[in-house]
Enzyme design. Sequence first.
Site, PDB file in Angstrom:
ATOM      1  N   HIS A 221      -7.114 -11.056 -11.047  1.00  0.00           N
ATOM      2  CA  HIS A 221      -7.455 -11.324  -9.657  1.00  0.00           C
ATOM      3  C   HIS A 221      -6.838 -12.646  -9.219  1.00  0.00           C
ATOM      4  CE1 HIS A 221      -9.836 -12.073  -6.040  1.00  0.00           C
ATOM      5  NE2 HIS A 221     -10.123 -10.785  -6.042  1.00  0.00           N
TER       6      HIS A 221
ATOM      7  N   GLU B  81      -3.670  -6.620  -3.727  1.00  0.00           N
ATOM      8  CA  GLU B  81      -4.445  -7.498  -2.852  1.00  0.00           C
ATOM      9  C   GLU B  81      -3.565  -8.663  -2.398  1.00  0.00           C
ATOM     10  OE1 GLU B  81      -9.054  -7.471  -3.608  1.00  0.00           O
ATOM     11  OE2 GLU B  81      -8.055  -8.476  -5.264  1.00  0.00           O
TER      12      GLU B  81
END
Length: 273
Positions: free
Chosen positions: A105, A187
């Site tokens: 992430h 993302e």
Amino acid sequence: MQTWVIGNWKQNPATNHDVTMLVDSLLQATNKDNVTKNAATAVCQLMVAPSCIHLASVSARLQDSSLLCAAQDISAHSHSTGAYTGDCSAQQVADAGASWTILGHSERRQYHKECNDILVQKMSNALAQGLGIVLCVGETQAQYDAKQTLSVLDAQLSVIKELLNQQSNQSPECAQKLADHLIIAYEPVWAIGTGKVPTVTEVSATHEYIKQTVASFAAPLANISVLYGGSVNAVNADNFAASPMINGALVGGAALKADSFLAIADAFIRAKA
């Protein structure tokens, strides 16, 4: 192709009481609207990723539902045990009820300086314990403005090729094993929690590139699910769900309320059914 809607709770909620309230809301809503039954089909699988301290309790509460649990991270140093203060291993989070883990992430890359070598080790540790991997990739605002998105993705996706190279010496079936345990989540960093959202056309083109790149590493990876994350909400979910290139969503803030999370899930269930 499997569709996924995953709620990344990050460092939320703050208390056990609030976690219980959120889980209660999810269970009540899914039981009432039968979303869980629909999501458990081949159409769409729901999953939540609570913080490590809440993982065991959330997993236990969801045991009789079709919602899965993921860890938000695992240790790079050992897949089992060791003298690594503060770390949680793949074995430990699996024992606590996780069947997947989020890795790479942007917040881990930014705040914890995680590099490709660390991510390859974490991916290897996840597979050693049978955990699925949600690998996050995405470019910053500066990289996007400089039209470097694809080169950034090439560098980030190279961990998959490196893992395959390492594991091919151990098992000729490693590519298929990875294919069965891997989801990619695109993302763009500049869209996470900012309200800035790329167009569906942009996201679809980027997803197509990701799919083609990963497929070039090994034939079994040709059908990898690629999710979109970055200010996904109940309002824009229908637009993203309509694209055949977008196989679900990794949801942040909107996953902290059952109604908004399940509205996003419902958008994908309707679009992909």
